[in-house]
Scaffold this motif. Sequence first.
Motif, short mmCIF file in Angstrom:
data_model
loop_
_atom_site.label_atom_id
_atom_site.label_comp_id
_atom_site.label_asym_id
_atom_site.label_seq_id
_atom_site.Cartn_x
_atom_site.Cartn_y
_atom_site.Cartn_z
N ALA A 40 37.14 25.13 42.54
CA ALA A 40 36.12 23.90 42.57
C ALA A 40 34.59 24.12 42.14
CB ALA A 40 36.19 23.30 44.12
N VAL A 41 34.13 25.21 42.85
CA VAL A 41 32.75 25.61 41.96
C VAL A 41 32.71 25.86 40.84
CG1 VAL A 41 31.00 27.34 42.59
CG2 VAL A 41 32.31 26.47 44.36
N LEU A 42 33.78 26.86 40.31
CA LEU A 42 33.65 26.88 38.82
C LEU A 42 33.97 25.65 37.96
CD1 LEU A 42 35.97 30.02 38.61
CD2 LEU A 42 33.59 30.09 38.20
N ALA A 43 34.92 24.54 38.26
CA ALA A 43 34.79 23.41 37.75
C ALA A 43 33.66 22.69 37.64
CB ALA A 43 36.04 22.65 38.47
N VAL A 44 32.73 22.50 38.89
CA VAL A 44 31.66 21.72 38.72
C VAL A 44 30.50 22.63 37.74
CG1 VAL A 44 29.60 21.43 40.31
CG2 VAL A 44 31.85 20.87 41.06
N TYR A 68 28.48 37.27 38.27
CA TYR A 68 28.99 38.47 38.92
C TYR A 68 30.26 38.17 39.76
CZ TYR A 68 24.61 40.51 37.93
OH TYR A 68 23.42 41.12 37.06
N PHE A 69 30.49 37.07 40.19
CA PHE A 69 31.54 36.60 40.96
C PHE A 69 32.97 36.25 39.92
CE2 PHE A 69 28.20 35.44 43.49
CZ PHE A 69 28.40 36.16 44.72
N VAL A 70 32.72 36.01 38.69
CA VAL A 70 33.67 35.32 37.89
C VAL A 70 35.05 36.65 37.82
CG1 VAL A 70 34.59 34.95 35.69
CG2 VAL A 70 32.59 33.79 36.73
N ALA A 71 34.42 37.74 37.42
CA ALA A 71 35.40 38.90 37.19
C ALA A 71 36.30 39.19 38.61
CB ALA A 71 34.77 40.21 36.73
N PRO A 72 35.44 39.22 39.68
CA PRO A 72 36.28 39.44 41.05
C PRO A 72 37.21 38.46 41.23
CG PRO A 72 34.08 40.14 41.33
CD PRO A 72 34.06 39.44 40.07
N LEU A 73 36.73 37.25 40.83
CA LEU A 73 37.50 36.04 41.10
C LEU A 73 39.04 36.14 40.32
CD1 LEU A 73 38.22 33.31 42.56
CD2 LEU A 73 36.86 32.27 40.82
N LEU A 74 38.94 36.28 39.06
CA LEU A 74 39.94 36.68 38.03
C LEU A 74 41.02 37.49 38.59
CD1 LEU A 74 38.32 35.79 34.74
CD2 LEU A 74 39.58 34.32 35.97
N ALA A 75 40.35 38.69 39.11
CA ALA A 75 41.10 39.79 39.36
C ALA A 75 42.10 39.41 40.67
CB ALA A 75 40.38 40.91 39.83
N VAL A 76 41.44 38.41 41.48
CA VAL A 76 42.09 38.15 42.82
C VAL A 76 43.22 37.22 42.36
CG1 VAL A 76 41.87 37.04 45.00
CG2 VAL A 76 40.21 38.79 44.43
N LEU A 77 42.69 36.16 41.48
CA LEU A 77 43.71 35.22 41.18
C LEU A 77 44.93 35.94 40.47
CD1 LEU A 77 41.60 32.55 39.81
CD2 LEU A 77 42.84 32.40 41.89
N THR A 78 44.68 36.79 39.54
CA THR A 78 45.88 37.76 39.00
C THR A 78 46.65 38.53 39.95
OG1 THR A 78 44.26 38.03 36.86
CG2 THR A 78 46.25 39.58 37.43
N GLN A 79 45.93 39.02 41.00
CA GLN A 79 46.59 39.48 41.84
C GLN A 79 47.56 38.79 42.77
OE1 GLN A 79 44.73 41.33 45.54
NE2 GLN A 79 45.74 43.16 45.39
N ILE A 80 47.03 37.47 43.07
CA ILE A 80 47.93 36.48 43.59
C ILE A 80 49.05 36.17 43.02
CG2 ILE A 80 47.99 34.11 44.78
CD1 ILE A 80 44.84 34.59 45.36
N TRP A 81 48.74 35.81 41.45
CA TRP A 81 49.72 35.33 40.71
C TRP A 81 50.77 36.39 40.76
CZ3 TRP A 81 51.43 37.63 35.97
CH2 TRP A 81 52.37 36.94 35.40
N ARG A 82 50.46 37.71 40.52
CA ARG A 82 51.60 38.63 40.37
C ARG A 82 52.34 38.93 41.64
NH1 ARG A 82 51.80 43.16 36.92
NH2 ARG A 82 53.03 44.82 37.90
N ARG A 83 51.71 38.76 42.92
CA ARG A 83 52.37 38.71 44.17
C ARG A 83 53.44 37.86 44.22
NH1 ARG A 83 50.49 42.00 48.18
NH2 ARG A 83 48.57 43.11 47.80
N ARG A 84 53.33 36.29 43.76
CA ARG A 84 53.88 35.29 43.81
C ARG A 84 55.15 35.57 42.98
NH1 ARG A 84 50.16 30.08 44.68
NH2 ARG A 84 49.42 30.60 46.75
#
Length: 202
Positions: free
Chosen positions: A15-19, A46-62
């Motif tokens: 939501a923060v990124l969308a705003v 600085y937060f975009v890259a870690p956020l994308l990494a976490v989102l990728t990890q979550i998608w991979r786990r699912r």
Amino acid sequence: MAEERNERWVPVALAVLAVAYVVYRYRGSIDIDLSSLAKPARALGYFVAPLLAVLTQIWRRRKTKAAREGWEKGILQEGLVRRERGLRARLVNGKRGGSFPAEISLTRAALYIFDESARRDPMRFPLLRETLEDFGLFDVRVDPGGEGGQAWVRIRVTGPSSFGVEFLSAHGEHWWVDVRRAIGKSADLALLAPDIEYEEEA
């Protein structure tokens, strides 16, 4: 880290990124002094890259979880021969990535390897290859020189390329017998000799 496994904050971050995107896209029609947003915008980068990494990890786990659930049904249908959890496994001879905690299941049709840390996709190696492009089990060897009385079970996989799967088990001889029988080779324990050809990792 526990924070990485907690997915509840991900929608807030999105939501923060969308705003931030809306503010950037329509900055001409919004009466905001963008110079005052320059510093927060730089910090946001600085937060975009870690956020994308976490989102990728979550998608991979699912994705891995969904694939595993589908394959679990296949294991039951094929007939479970042997299963062991909490094993330390590794891929060798051309496959890298270090050791990982594994659950390994042998059925009447295939060998299944599940990475319990969900870093790798589930692996399935059929006993009979349908085409030359398929991977399949070729042979197995057991070496008693493992840790704590365990043995290394070394499985040879063949296909477009050859590599090995190794794991430590307290039931190494049983794995050897079951895999040999499954692929139609002699399972006489007298053949448990150290001169079975197997390429060690360089």
